[in-house]
Motif scaffolding. Structure first.
Motif: not given
Length: 183
Positions: A12-13, A16-17, A19-20, A112, A119, A121
């Motif tokens: 997940e991290p 998240t990176d 997606k950012k 992403v 979205d 999951s």
């Protein structure tokens, strides 16, 4: 990673990176691969390295319906007829340590960027890699289905490096390689 299959879950991290990067820098994913290495310590022998694999995507459809589904990766269903597309590419089969790159570009893009504006999951989603290739219909040449592989007939064996090795930041652990471009 014992047993006949390899399960690869994208942390997940990491998502998240990505997606950012996508939201802040408009980074577009150009390519994504999962790379796995044979273990050169435990699998250092004269046996041939495997050359046939099948990769599928596993997921639970709805939180209310815990039934797990297995489907072809989005990359496979989208690009199977394209020139130069390969589900995976083997490297260094004649050397001490071979590695394999599995194409997951569209699947990662969906995680992403979302799918059709919705979205996606990653909670119950992972990739499953098996030895043995997908079987195809002898008349049409199309793939028979996700559950029909040559796994039962595959005599290939190998030991791969996992992601939780005793060596911190082992350069040969399972890797997600993403190529992206920004404006």
């Amino acid at each position: 990673m014992g047993g006949p299959s390899i399960g690869v879950k994208i942390p997940e991290p990491t998502l998240t990176d990505l997606k950012k990067l996508y939201s802040e820098k408009k980074a577009a994913i150009i390519g994504a691969k999962i790379r796995i290495f044979t273990d050169k310590t435990l699998w250092n022998n004269n046996l041939p390295k495997p050359t046939a694999f099948a990769i599928v995507q596993r997921d639970k459809e709805q939180p209310t319906d815990p039934k797990e589904t297995t489907t072809f990766t989005t990359d496979l269903t989208t690009l199977i007829g394209s020139n130069n597309f390969a589900i995976y590419k083997p490297y260094n089969l004649d050397k001490e340590q071979a590695y394999y790159d599995f194409t997951v570009t569209q699947s990662i893009k969906e995680l992403v960027e979302g799918k059709n504006g919705v979205d996606v999951s990653n909670v119950d989603k992972y990739f499953k890699i098996d030895m043995g290739s997908f079987l195809s219909n002898s008349q049409t040449g199309s793939l028979v289905g996700v559950n029909y592989t040559a796994r039962a007939y595959a005599r290939d064996r190998a030991v791969f490096v996992g992601s939780k090795t005793t060596i911190p930041k082992d350069p040969n652990r399972v890797q997600l390689l993403v190529t992206y471009g920004t404006k």
